[in-house]
Design a protein around this motif. Structure first.
Motif, short mmCIF file in Angstrom:
data_model
loop_
_atom_site.label_atom_id
_atom_site.label_comp_id
_atom_site.label_asym_id
_atom_site.label_seq_id
_atom_site.Cartn_x
_atom_site.Cartn_y
_atom_site.Cartn_z
N THR A 23 0.61 -1.16 0.08
CA THR A 23 -0.04 -0.11 0.00
C THR A 23 0.86 1.30 0.04
OG1 THR A 23 -1.88 -1.15 1.07
CG2 THR A 23 -1.84 1.46 1.38
N ALA A 24 1.87 1.20 0.99
CA ALA A 24 2.75 2.51 1.01
C ALA A 24 3.41 2.67 -0.48
CB ALA A 24 3.64 2.17 1.87
N ALA A 53 0.69 7.73 3.81
CA ALA A 53 0.98 6.24 3.97
C ALA A 53 0.86 5.81 5.51
CB ALA A 53 2.54 5.74 3.72
N ARG A 54 1.00 6.61 6.51
CA ARG A 54 0.91 6.04 7.98
C ARG A 54 -0.80 6.10 8.05
NH1 ARG A 54 4.92 9.77 9.20
NH2 ARG A 54 6.66 8.60 9.81
N GLN A 55 -1.47 6.94 7.56
CA GLN A 55 -2.96 7.28 7.66
C GLN A 55 -3.75 5.88 7.05
OE1 GLN A 55 -4.10 10.82 6.35
NE2 GLN A 55 -3.57 12.19 8.17
N GLN A 62 -5.59 2.84 8.58
CA GLN A 62 -6.98 2.55 8.51
C GLN A 62 -7.03 1.25 8.04
OE1 GLN A 62 -8.68 5.16 5.29
NE2 GLN A 62 -10.29 4.07 5.29
N ALA A 63 -6.04 0.79 7.10
CA ALA A 63 -6.25 -0.57 6.52
C ALA A 63 -6.04 -1.51 7.65
CB ALA A 63 -5.02 -0.99 5.77
N ASN A 88 -8.89 -4.31 8.84
CA ASN A 88 -8.45 -5.69 9.21
C ASN A 88 -8.85 -6.26 10.48
OD1 ASN A 88 -7.45 -6.06 6.51
ND2 ASN A 88 -5.36 -5.46 6.94
N GLU A 89 -8.73 -5.53 11.38
CA GLU A 89 -9.02 -5.78 12.78
C GLU A 89 -10.42 -5.90 13.03
OE1 GLU A 89 -7.25 -2.92 15.28
OE2 GLU A 89 -5.09 -3.69 15.19
#
Length: 250
Positions: free
Chosen positions: A46-47, A124-126, A130-131, A135-136
């Motif tokens: 993703t990053a 990228a951190r956001q 969020q991902a 996922n959790e």
């Protein structure tokens, strides 16, 4: 550091944001945790996609312009063994001004790059956070003690499975072998609230197999539907449903 705490470091590790001691501890944890290994792989991808999305190539004619300018700029003779005139700026003054301007431009350019890199890291951190949260939440629904499952065949040989947890008040839709939507279109999922359709999110148009955490609570919804909508989705369905599924009740 406990194992539970290590599980929460996947996003920071994928962005190379961990202190050295925590990085070493997390890498030892990865050797025995397939779930974190997979999550790190997905977050790193993703990053990388974010970086590619904002990268801008150099202008096509940049090399030719530089080479052309080189042939027209006169090389300065060595200063050794001669003295420049001090009356007025002279050649040395002009070249010093050019050099200073170049340094200022370079500093501004590198400063812009630093700002851009910082913004990219924040984005990228956001995205990773969020991902990770999604996922959790998705895992919480699938692993809930009261999770109930219903599956059915969809059009075109696809298969859909919906998992509902009343304790979580959330639902997950699992699709396999979904045909891609028409160009410029996307599959949109809807909660069926006694005949009123409430948007529950979009599916990835590039994924034939997908796991979607439906947006919003289940509440009193009795089922879900899927329609084909313009890219970005619609406020209400604009096409006949390509799939209708009842939520499991027992």
């Amino acid at each position: 550091m406990s194992t539970a705490e290590l599980h929460t470091l996947t996003g920071a590790y994928a962005l190379h944001a961990l202190p050295e001691s925590e990085q070493r501890a997390f890498e030892r944890h990865l050797e025995d945790c397939e779930a974190c290994t997979q999550e790190v792989r997905e977050l790193s991808a993703t990053a990388a996609r974010l970086g590619l999305a904002v990268a801008e190539p150099s202008p096509r004619d940049l090399r030719e312009r530089v080479l052309r300018e080189i042939t027209t700029v006169r090389q300065e003779a060595p200063a050794h063994g001669r003295r420049e005139r001090t009356g007025g700026r002279g050649r040395t003054g002009r070249w010093y001004g050019y050099a200073l301007a170049a340094c200022v431009a370079a500093a501004a350019a590198f400063g812009g790059v630093a700002v851009w890199q910082n913004q990219l890291a924040q984005d990228a951190r956001q995205e990773a956070n969020q991902a990770q949260r999604q996922n959790e939440q998705l895992a919480q629904v699938l692993s809930a003690s009261d999770a109930k499952t219903s599956s059915s065949e969809l059009t075109g040989g696809a298969r859909g499975t919906v998992v509902v947890s009343q304790s979580q008040n959330r639902a997950v839709f699992l699709a396999s072998n979904m045909a891609p939507p028409p160009s410029g279109k996307v599959y949109q999922i809807w909660f069926n609230d006694e005949g009123t359709m409430r948007s529950a999110g979009l599916m990835d148009p590039k994924a034939s197999d997908d796991a979607v955490l439906l947006n919003g609570p289940v509440d009193q919804a009795s089922g879900m539907g899927i329609t084909v909508e313009p890219a970005g989705g619609s406020a209400e369905p604009t096409s006949d449903p390509v799939a209708l599924m009842d939520f499991p009740t027992a």
